[in-house]
Design a protein around this motif. Sequence first.
Motif, PDB file in Angstrom:
ATOM      1  N   LEU A  50     125.350 -34.762 -45.480  1.00  0.00           N
ATOM      2  CA  LEU A  50     124.707 -35.587 -44.447  1.00  0.00           C
ATOM      3  C   LEU A  50     123.637 -34.798 -43.693  1.00  0.00           C
ATOM      4  CD1 LEU A  50     127.723 -37.572 -42.984  1.00  0.00           C
ATOM      5  CD2 LEU A  50     125.766 -38.507 -44.211  1.00  0.00           C
ATOM      6  N   ALA A  51     123.921 -33.524 -43.429  1.00  0.00           N
ATOM      7  CA  ALA A  51     122.919 -32.682 -42.777  1.00  0.00           C
ATOM      8  C   ALA A  51     121.686 -32.522 -43.656  1.00  0.00           C
ATOM      9  CB  ALA A  51     123.513 -31.319 -42.433  1.00  0.00           C
ATOM     10  N   ALA A  52     121.892 -32.418 -44.967  1.00  0.00           N
ATOM     11  CA  ALA A  52     120.761 -32.326 -45.891  1.00  0.00           C
ATOM     12  C   ALA A  52     119.935 -33.607 -45.874  1.00  0.00           C
ATOM     13  CB  ALA A  52     121.257 -32.035 -47.304  1.00  0.00           C
ATOM     14  N   LEU A  53     120.609 -34.741 -45.795  1.00  0.00           N
ATOM     15  CA  LEU A  53     119.884 -36.016 -45.759  1.00  0.00           C
ATOM     16  C   LEU A  53     119.111 -36.184 -44.445  1.00  0.00           C
ATOM     17  CD1 LEU A  53     122.517 -38.431 -47.316  1.00  0.00           C
ATOM     18  CD2 LEU A  53     120.332 -37.744 -48.302  1.00  0.00           C
ATOM     19  N   ILE A  54     119.735 -35.799 -43.350  1.00  0.00           N
ATOM     20  CA  ILE A  54     119.095 -35.977 -42.049  1.00  0.00           C
ATOM     21  C   ILE A  54     117.897 -35.056 -41.889  1.00  0.00           C
ATOM     22  CG2 ILE A  54     119.450 -35.664 -39.563  1.00  0.00           C
ATOM     23  CD1 ILE A  54     122.344 -36.688 -40.035  1.00  0.00           C
ATOM     24  N   THR A  55     118.059 -33.784 -42.286  1.00  0.00           N
ATOM     25  CA  THR A  55     116.969 -32.826 -42.099  1.00  0.00           C
ATOM     26  C   THR A  55     115.946 -32.841 -43.229  1.00  0.00           C
ATOM     27  OG1 THR A  55     118.224 -31.053 -43.163  1.00  0.00           O
ATOM     28  CG2 THR A  55     118.428 -31.276 -40.758  1.00  0.00           C
ATOM     29  N   GLY A  56     116.333 -33.365 -44.372  1.00  0.00           N
ATOM     30  CA  GLY A  56     115.408 -33.401 -45.504  1.00  0.00           C
ATOM     31  C   GLY A  56     115.302 -32.070 -46.228  1.00  0.00           C
ATOM     32  N   ARG A  57     116.251 -31.182 -46.029  1.00  0.00           N
ATOM     33  CA  ARG A  57     116.238 -29.873 -46.689  1.00  0.00           C
ATOM     34  C   ARG A  57     117.221 -29.887 -47.852  1.00  0.00           C
ATOM     35  NH1 ARG A  57     115.432 -24.813 -43.309  1.00  0.00           N
ATOM     36  NH2 ARG A  57     113.403 -25.302 -42.430  1.00  0.00           N
ATOM     37  N   SER A  58     116.726 -29.678 -49.039  1.00  0.00           N
ATOM     38  CA  SER A  58     117.575 -29.741 -50.220  1.00  0.00           C
ATOM     39  C   SER A  58     118.401 -28.475 -50.422  1.00  0.00           C
ATOM     40  CB  SER A  58     116.727 -30.012 -51.460  1.00  0.00           C
ATOM     41  OG  SER A  58     115.825 -28.940 -51.666  1.00  0.00           O
ATOM     42  N   ILE A  59     118.078 -27.405 -49.714  1.00  0.00           N
ATOM     43  CA  ILE A  59     118.850 -26.172 -49.848  1.00  0.00           C
ATOM     44  C   ILE A  59     120.287 -26.385 -49.400  1.00  0.00           C
ATOM     45  CG2 ILE A  59     118.227 -25.240 -47.591  1.00  0.00           C
ATOM     46  CD1 ILE A  59     118.577 -23.184 -50.784  1.00  0.00           C
ATOM     47  N   TYR A  60     120.506 -27.316 -48.479  1.00  0.00           N
ATOM     48  CA  TYR A  60     121.862 -27.608 -48.013  1.00  0.00           C
ATOM     49  C   TYR A  60     122.723 -28.186 -49.132  1.00  0.00           C
ATOM     50  CZ  TYR A  60     120.205 -26.967 -43.208  1.00  0.00           C
ATOM     51  OH  TYR A  60     119.689 -26.457 -42.045  1.00  0.00           O
ATOM     52  N   LEU A  61     122.099 -28.848 -50.081  1.00  0.00           N
ATOM     53  CA  LEU A  61     122.858 -29.388 -51.218  1.00  0.00           C
ATOM     54  C   LEU A  61     123.413 -28.257 -52.078  1.00  0.00           C
ATOM     55  CD1 LEU A  61     120.572 -32.377 -52.193  1.00  0.00           C
ATOM     56  CD2 LEU A  61     122.664 -32.414 -50.834  1.00  0.00           C
ATOM     57  N   ASP A  62     122.646 -27.185 -52.225  1.00  0.00           N
ATOM     58  CA  ASP A  62     123.144 -26.016 -52.950  1.00  0.00           C
ATOM     59  C   ASP A  62     124.316 -25.381 -52.213  1.00  0.00           C
ATOM     60  OD1 ASP A  62     121.148 -26.411 -54.824  1.00  0.00           O
ATOM     61  OD2 ASP A  62     119.764 -24.982 -53.873  1.00  0.00           O
ATOM     62  N   VAL A  63     124.196 -25.303 -50.904  1.00  0.00           N
ATOM     63  CA  VAL A  63     125.274 -24.754 -50.088  1.00  0.00           C
ATOM     64  C   VAL A  63     126.530 -25.616 -50.237  1.00  0.00           C
ATOM     65  CG1 VAL A  63     126.002 -24.288 -47.715  1.00  0.00           C
ATOM     66  CG2 VAL A  63     123.705 -23.661 -48.459  1.00  0.00           C
ATOM     67  N   ALA A  64     126.360 -26.932 -50.211  1.00  0.00           N
ATOM     68  CA  ALA A  64     127.499 -27.835 -50.351  1.00  0.00           C
ATOM     69  C   ALA A  64     128.166 -27.662 -51.707  1.00  0.00           C
ATOM     70  CB  ALA A  64     127.049 -29.283 -50.156  1.00  0.00           C
ATOM     71  N   LEU A  65     127.383 -27.489 -52.756  1.00  0.00           N
ATOM     72  CA  LEU A  65     127.938 -27.311 -54.096  1.00  0.00           C
ATOM     73  C   LEU A  65     128.751 -26.028 -54.194  1.00  0.00           C
ATOM     74  CD1 LEU A  65     128.104 -28.346 -57.001  1.00  0.00           C
ATOM     75  CD2 LEU A  65     126.023 -27.066 -57.470  1.00  0.00           C
ATOM     76  N   VAL A  66     128.215 -24.930 -53.688  1.00  0.00           N
ATOM     77  CA  VAL A  66     128.933 -23.657 -53.730  1.00  0.00           C
ATOM     78  C   VAL A  66     130.200 -23.735 -52.882  1.00  0.00           C
ATOM     79  CG1 VAL A  66     128.786 -21.219 -53.056  1.00  0.00           C
ATOM     80  CG2 VAL A  66     126.889 -22.301 -54.255  1.00  0.00           C
ATOM     81  N   TYR A  67     130.099 -24.345 -51.722  1.00  0.00           N
ATOM     82  CA  TYR A  67     131.265 -24.477 -50.850  1.00  0.00           C
ATOM     83  C   TYR A  67     132.347 -25.339 -51.507  1.00  0.00           C
ATOM     84  CZ  TYR A  67     134.088 -25.452 -46.737  1.00  0.00           C
ATOM     85  OH  TYR A  67     135.131 -25.584 -45.870  1.00  0.00           O
ATOM     86  N   ALA A  68     131.946 -26.391 -52.182  1.00  0.00           N
ATOM     87  CA  ALA A  68     132.916 -27.251 -52.870  1.00  0.00           C
ATOM     88  C   ALA A  68     133.631 -26.490 -53.986  1.00  0.00           C
ATOM     89  CB  ALA A  68     132.217 -28.485 -53.429  1.00  0.00           C
ATOM     90  N   LEU A  69     132.906 -25.692 -54.734  1.00  0.00           N
ATOM     91  CA  LEU A  69     133.533 -24.917 -55.808  1.00  0.00           C
ATOM     92  C   LEU A  69     134.496 -23.875 -55.256  1.00  0.00           C
ATOM     93  CD1 LEU A  69     130.489 -24.430 -58.186  1.00  0.00           C
ATOM     94  CD2 LEU A  69     132.482 -25.864 -58.570  1.00  0.00           C
ATOM     95  N   LEU A  70     134.099 -23.192 -54.199  1.00  0.00           N
ATOM     96  CA  LEU A  70     134.971 -22.182 -53.605  1.00  0.00           C
ATOM     97  C   LEU A  70     136.204 -22.806 -52.955  1.00  0.00           C
ATOM     98  CD1 LEU A  70     132.366 -19.715 -52.087  1.00  0.00           C
ATOM     99  CD2 LEU A  70     133.767 -19.399 -54.125  1.00  0.00           C
ATOM    100  N   SER A  71     136.032 -23.943 -52.334  1.00  0.00           N
ATOM    101  CA  SER A  71     137.183 -24.584 -51.701  1.00  0.00           C
ATOM    102  C   SER A  71     138.156 -25.109 -52.752  1.00  0.00           C
ATOM    103  CB  SER A  71     136.734 -25.706 -50.778  1.00  0.00           C
ATOM    104  OG  SER A  71     136.180 -26.770 -51.511  1.00  0.00           O
ATOM    105  N   PHE A  72     137.635 -25.552 -53.874  1.00  0.00           N
ATOM    106  CA  PHE A  72     138.511 -25.975 -54.979  1.00  0.00           C
ATOM    107  C   PHE A  72     139.368 -24.804 -55.440  1.00  0.00           C
ATOM    108  CE2 PHE A  72     139.120 -26.261 -59.611  1.00  0.00           C
ATOM    109  CZ  PHE A  72     139.962 -27.359 -59.643  1.00  0.00           C
TER     110      PHE A  72
END
Length: 87
Positions: A50-72
């Motif tokens: 949601l932060a990536a959508l609001i700010t328009g920064r796609s780098i947050y999507l990479d952060v979300a992906l890495v965080y999802a893998l680590l949390s798994f």
Amino acid sequence: MADILLTLAAFVAAVAFCLAAWRFVKGPRATDRVVAFDALTIISVTGIVLAALITGRSIYLDVALVYALLSFLGVIIAARYLEGGEE
């Protein structure tokens, strides 16, 4: 219209985060806490997206992906520990 939907999604995610955090603190069993931890990480990934959508920064999507893998991996490790380790 999009701003209203993003705000609504953020509100729903915040409520879900509070409920999962309550279950994480309250317990009563360790398995409840592991499931709540998994829910918290999923909701956190939602917040990052949601932060990536609001700010328009796609780098947050990479952060979300890495965080999802680590949390798994964290949830898998916790589940293995509760199960009794290696067989």
